[in-house]
Design a protein around this motif. Structure first.
Motif, PDB file in Angstrom:
ATOM      1  N   LEU A 184     -69.582  -3.629  15.585  1.00  0.00           N
ATOM      2  CA  LEU A 184     -68.623  -2.814  14.852  1.00  0.00           C
ATOM      3  C   LEU A 184     -68.537  -3.316  13.422  1.00  0.00           C
ATOM      4  N   ALA A 185     -68.411  -2.376  12.484  1.00  0.00           N
ATOM      5  CA  ALA A 185     -68.249  -2.739  11.077  1.00  0.00           C
ATOM      6  C   ALA A 185     -66.959  -2.103  10.581  1.00  0.00           C
ATOM      7  N   LEU A 186     -66.162  -2.874   9.850  1.00  0.00           N
ATOM      8  CA  LEU A 186     -64.887  -2.369   9.355  1.00  0.00           C
ATOM      9  C   LEU A 186     -64.723  -2.754   7.900  1.00  0.00           C
ATOM     10  N   ARG A 187     -64.235  -1.789   7.103  1.00  0.00           N
ATOM     11  CA  ARG A 187     -63.946  -2.089   5.700  1.00  0.00           C
ATOM     12  C   ARG A 187     -62.708  -1.320   5.269  1.00  0.00           C
ATOM     13  N   LYS A 188     -61.801  -2.018   4.597  1.00  0.00           N
ATOM     14  CA  LYS A 188     -60.583  -1.391   4.078  1.00  0.00           C
ATOM     15  C   LYS A 188     -60.624  -1.328   2.558  1.00  0.00           C
ATOM     16  N   ALA A 189     -59.928  -0.361   1.997  1.00  0.00           N
ATOM     17  CA  ALA A 189     -59.799  -0.310   0.537  1.00  0.00           C
ATOM     18  C   ALA A 189     -58.556   0.480   0.162  1.00  0.00           C
ATOM     19  N   GLY A 344     -70.276 -12.020  -0.616  1.00  0.00           N
ATOM     20  CA  GLY A 344     -69.770 -13.383  -0.649  1.00  0.00           C
ATOM     21  C   GLY A 344     -70.805 -14.353  -0.122  1.00  0.00           C
ATOM     22  N   SER A 345     -70.823 -15.546  -0.680  1.00  0.00           N
ATOM     23  CA  SER A 345     -71.870 -16.503  -0.371  1.00  0.00           C
ATOM     24  C   SER A 345     -71.566 -17.322   0.884  1.00  0.00           C
ATOM     25  N   GLU A 346     -70.265 -17.359   1.298  1.00  0.00           N
ATOM     26  CA  GLU A 346     -69.903 -18.126   2.499  1.00  0.00           C
ATOM     27  C   GLU A 346     -69.249 -17.194   3.512  1.00  0.00           C
ATOM     28  N   ILE A 347     -69.596 -17.354   4.780  1.00  0.00           N
ATOM     29  CA  ILE A 347     -68.951 -16.538   5.805  1.00  0.00           C
ATOM     30  C   ILE A 347     -68.342 -17.427   6.893  1.00  0.00           C
ATOM     31  N   LYS A 348     -67.359 -16.846   7.556  1.00  0.00           N
ATOM     32  CA  LYS A 348     -66.723 -17.548   8.673  1.00  0.00           C
ATOM     33  C   LYS A 348     -66.964 -16.725   9.927  1.00  0.00           C
ATOM     34  N   ILE A 349     -67.462 -17.387  10.993  1.00  0.00           N
ATOM     35  CA  ILE A 349     -67.649 -16.698  12.263  1.00  0.00           C
ATOM     36  C   ILE A 349     -66.619 -17.253  13.237  1.00  0.00           C
ATOM     37  N   SER A 350     -65.879 -16.348  13.878  1.00  0.00           N
ATOM     38  CA  SER A 350     -64.812 -16.760  14.803  1.00  0.00           C
ATOM     39  C   SER A 350     -65.170 -16.319  16.211  1.00  0.00           C
ATOM     40  N   ALA A 354     -68.311 -17.544  24.993  1.00  0.00           N
ATOM     41  CA  ALA A 354     -69.701 -17.122  25.011  1.00  0.00           C
ATOM     42  C   ALA A 354     -69.885 -15.682  25.456  1.00  0.00           C
ATOM     43  N   MET A 355     -68.883 -15.113  26.157  1.00  0.00           N
ATOM     44  CA  MET A 355     -69.014 -13.748  26.666  1.00  0.00           C
ATOM     45  C   MET A 355     -68.147 -12.763  25.906  1.00  0.00           C
ATOM     46  N   ARG A 356     -67.443 -13.212  24.858  1.00  0.00           N
ATOM     47  CA  ARG A 356     -66.499 -12.351  24.143  1.00  0.00           C
ATOM     48  C   ARG A 356     -67.043 -11.961  22.775  1.00  0.00           C
ATOM     49  N   PRO A 357     -66.729 -10.737  22.334  1.00  0.00           N
ATOM     50  CA  PRO A 357     -67.155 -10.325  20.994  1.00  0.00           C
ATOM     51  C   PRO A 357     -66.698 -11.339  19.948  1.00  0.00           C
ATOM     52  N   PHE A 358     -67.505 -11.546  18.920  1.00  0.00           N
ATOM     53  CA  PHE A 358     -67.098 -12.472  17.858  1.00  0.00           C
ATOM     54  C   PHE A 358     -67.092 -11.753  16.516  1.00  0.00           C
ATOM     55  N   VAL A 359     -66.361 -12.352  15.576  1.00  0.00           N
ATOM     56  CA  VAL A 359     -66.073 -11.682  14.303  1.00  0.00           C
ATOM     57  C   VAL A 359     -66.635 -12.498  13.142  1.00  0.00           C
ATOM     58  N   ILE A 360     -67.280 -11.784  12.207  1.00  0.00           N
ATOM     59  CA  ILE A 360     -67.831 -12.420  11.008  1.00  0.00           C
ATOM     60  C   ILE A 360     -67.083 -11.863   9.805  1.00  0.00           C
ATOM     61  N   ARG A 361     -66.571 -12.756   8.969  1.00  0.00           N
ATOM     62  CA  ARG A 361     -65.829 -12.339   7.767  1.00  0.00           C
ATOM     63  C   ARG A 361     -66.288 -13.172   6.584  1.00  0.00           C
ATOM     64  N   ASP A 365     -61.535 -13.139   2.228  1.00  0.00           N
ATOM     65  CA  ASP A 365     -61.605 -11.694   2.008  1.00  0.00           C
ATOM     66  C   ASP A 365     -61.173 -11.009   3.302  1.00  0.00           C
ATOM     67  N   GLU A 366     -60.021 -10.358   3.237  1.00  0.00           N
ATOM     68  CA  GLU A 366     -59.466  -9.744   4.446  1.00  0.00           C
ATOM     69  C   GLU A 366     -59.831  -8.265   4.563  1.00  0.00           C
ATOM     70  N   THR A 367     -60.588  -7.721   3.585  1.00  0.00           N
ATOM     71  CA  THR A 367     -60.830  -6.273   3.581  1.00  0.00           C
ATOM     72  C   THR A 367     -61.986  -5.861   4.475  1.00  0.00           C
ATOM     73  N   THR A 368     -62.790  -6.824   4.936  1.00  0.00           N
ATOM     74  CA  THR A 368     -63.983  -6.422   5.672  1.00  0.00           C
ATOM     75  C   THR A 368     -64.274  -7.377   6.820  1.00  0.00           C
ATOM     76  N   LEU A 369     -64.787  -6.828   7.905  1.00  0.00           N
ATOM     77  CA  LEU A 369     -65.232  -7.686   9.005  1.00  0.00           C
ATOM     78  C   LEU A 369     -66.358  -7.011   9.764  1.00  0.00           C
ATOM     79  N   GLN A 370     -67.157  -7.829  10.434  1.00  0.00           N
ATOM     80  CA  GLN A 370     -68.228  -7.360  11.288  1.00  0.00           C
ATOM     81  C   GLN A 370     -68.017  -7.996  12.657  1.00  0.00           C
ATOM     82  N   LEU A 371     -68.165  -7.184  13.698  1.00  0.00           N
ATOM     83  CA  LEU A 371     -67.981  -7.696  15.056  1.00  0.00           C
ATOM     84  C   LEU A 371     -69.262  -7.467  15.846  1.00  0.00           C
TER      85      LEU A 371
END
Lengths: 378, 378
Positions: A184-189, A344-350, A354-361, A365-371
């Motif tokens: 999933l890809a999400l972006r706010k503006a 952005g040059s640095e990302i955080k993966i949460s 191991a079996m649950r969707p994870f999020v990359i941001r 920057d709170e406006t966008t995330l990738q799951l």
């Protein structure tokens, strides 16, 4: 109809409206481009009935004469030939002269083309949209919104609604969401709204991709008009219509985990290249799966194993590895798509397991995330 | 086998030998690249059994160490994976380490690939050619010879001999001829021969095309060795083997008219663009035919007519129109191919009648000609 026009302006407009023209249409006249000349200038239209594009070439711009209209009128010319001809004409100006019998002469230097035209009155009318409810967004932001979400739409027609991007506007905020149920890809503006200012629609991914190709990288404002089954993007001298997808978009809010058990912060590019390498052998396998494992305080290991070809392992330095140990497998292409979409040059993966969707941001920057939904490897 | 090598040099060599590797082979080991390390350097080999390419990477060049061979030996690695891996490795040097069990480790930075290798002893041997009879030609001239002829070979296997280019060497002159029986390309050049110095062979068009891609645009000499069924091109650190086509090449000498009835001299580029425009509509028709007619002392008219789409006419200025009036039809693609192959800004076209092959030459250049057979339009 007869006019003389600067070739470069005509070519640009032809190439813009061509984005909507397809040769695979059941309506023969839609293989053509409609050309209408009035005393104000020339308007070109292309359409595949899902997407319609109208490009206007004004009589003059900044004191520079672009079109000289000798006789108002209209004609439809075969898009494929017309665009090729305009591209290859020998001189900087072109004369287009459509006679009463639909025969159209295109003159440039000593070159003269005679094309069989079609009657412009037979060309379908573009939708007329009531423009009470409009919201506004800068062109470059609009293109970023599309780029960061549209790649995640589904390419399968089994759930047609997922081939579109969900656009929700509420309280002067636009949220764009795309998912193919594996990621999933999400972006706010922030947007400027007028009228009611609340919408929840699904725009076909293909429409957004074509729109993005036509818009230049300016900061000029695009006006967006949404009706029940159409969306209209209005840029300078350009109208872009798309039908909307019918049906309800799934509620994706619950998919995104609110908490995390393991967090990793890495350099986006280094991580992307490392995934790319690990995927070289995995691509051959069934599903392009690579594995990420926390190995120490400040590093993760990326690996993949395709027994018939070989295996690869690589250590990637992290700025931070926080929380419990983790080993998780995922589709390398989804990860690369997500990393390329993030700014952005640095990302955080949460991760939450191991079996649950994870999020990359991107960090800070709170406006966008990738799951991404992980892959079971047992 | 174990060596450490500069990645750029390895990549260049891999890409060169890859030109000979195909995945469509019935001999599985030929999907691999053979790597041999000796105390002198590293040799890579790729082959599809028609073409074989050997690239040598010396231990050092101009005092710069390129390869450090720790343990001599050899291995065969899957070409597709190996080339992708080398392209994407993270650091400037690469270590390649092939163990006794054919397992090969590729290390670069913190990235480590383990590939299943194949036994180099199973790789077919390259032909051993007696090198008594050699002739020499500068690289740039060799590339020009190929470029100006190879496009005219036949793509049909009905007469396999026409899929090759006929190379004849006699009296220190090389003549290259290609024809698909609708058009013919000829180019002559002086060469330095040793030994008997007389040959008449047919080299597959595909081999010459691949050779051209590998050779750089230098003036360094390429040595050419021709045997009964093989040709070998020897450039710096590079051996390029190709099999020859069997059979007798047709005698094309009689095809080329010695006299002409109408001569036209034109600017190559203007004429090319004009043919290109005339062909825009003709391409859709059956055979992409355009017509050339002399219209006055210093001009010809190019035209085409495809009733269902339209027609085009264009006047092209000539430096000279000499001889009888003429109207002749020909395939636009053949004409464009021929014009692109010729060097020089002005060309002369010599006609002997509307139904006879005609010849295109750069003015003041006797080393090259292009011949086209006209099309009957009634």
């Amino acid at each position: 109809m007869r006019f003389i026009i600067q070739r470069d302006h005509l070519l640009q407009s032809v190439q813009d409206v061509m984005k909507a023209v397809t040769s695979r249409t059941t309506i023969p006249i839609l293989t053509g481009i409609k050309i209408v000349a009035t005393e104000d200038g020339v308007t070109l239209t292309g359409s595949d009935s899902d997407i319609s594009i109208e490009s206007f070439i004004p009589k003059e711009e900044q004191g520079d004469e672009i079109v000289e209209v000798k006789r108002a009128g209209s004609i439809v010319l075969q898009a494929r030939f017309f665009s090729e001809i305009v591209k290859k004409l020998p001189t900087d100006t072109v004369e287009i002269d459509a006679g009463d019998n639909l025969q159209t002469v295109i003159r440039s230097g000593k070159s003269e083309f005679n094309l069989n035209g079609l009657d412009a009155d037979e060309y379908p009318h573009l939708p007329q949209l009531a423009e009470e409810n409009v919201f506004r967004i800068p062109t470059d932001l609009l293109k970023a919104l599309v780029r960061q979400t549209v790649f995640a739409v589904s390419t399968s027609e089994t759930r047609p609604i997922l081939t579109g991007v969900n656009w929700k506007v509420e309280d002067e905020q636009l949220i764009c969401i795309a998912t193919d149920s594996h990621r999933l890809a999400l972006r706010k503006a922030a947007v400027q709204t007028s009228g009611t200012g609340t919408y929840n629609v699904v725009i076909p991914g293909k429409s957004l991709t074509e729109l993005s190709k036509i818009l230049d990288d300016s900061t000029e404002t695009v006006e967006i008009v949404i009706t029940e089954n159409q969306v209209l993007f209005k840029a300078k001298h350009l109208l872009f219509f798309s039908r909307l997808l019918e049906g309800n978009y799934p509620d994706t809010g619950k998919l995104i985990p609110a908490e995390s058990k393991t967090d990793v912060i890495l350099n986006t590019k280094e991580f992307l290249h490392s995934i790319d390498r690990a995927s070289l052998l995995a691509k051959e396998g069934r599903n392009n799966v690579v594995k990420l494992s926390t190995i120490e305080e400040k590093a993760v290991e990326i690996s993949s194993n395709t027994p018939e070809i070989g295996k690869v392992t690589e250590e990637v330095q992290c700025q931070l590895v926080n929380g419990g140990e983790l080993s998780i497998s995922f589709n390398a292409k989804y990860m690369m798509d997500a990393l390329k979409a993030l700014e952005g040059s640095e990302i955080k993966i949460s991760f939450t397991g191991a079996m649950r969707p994870f999020v990359i941001r991107p960090i800070n920057d709170e406006t966008t995330l990738q799951l991404i939904v992980p892959v079971r490897t047992y």
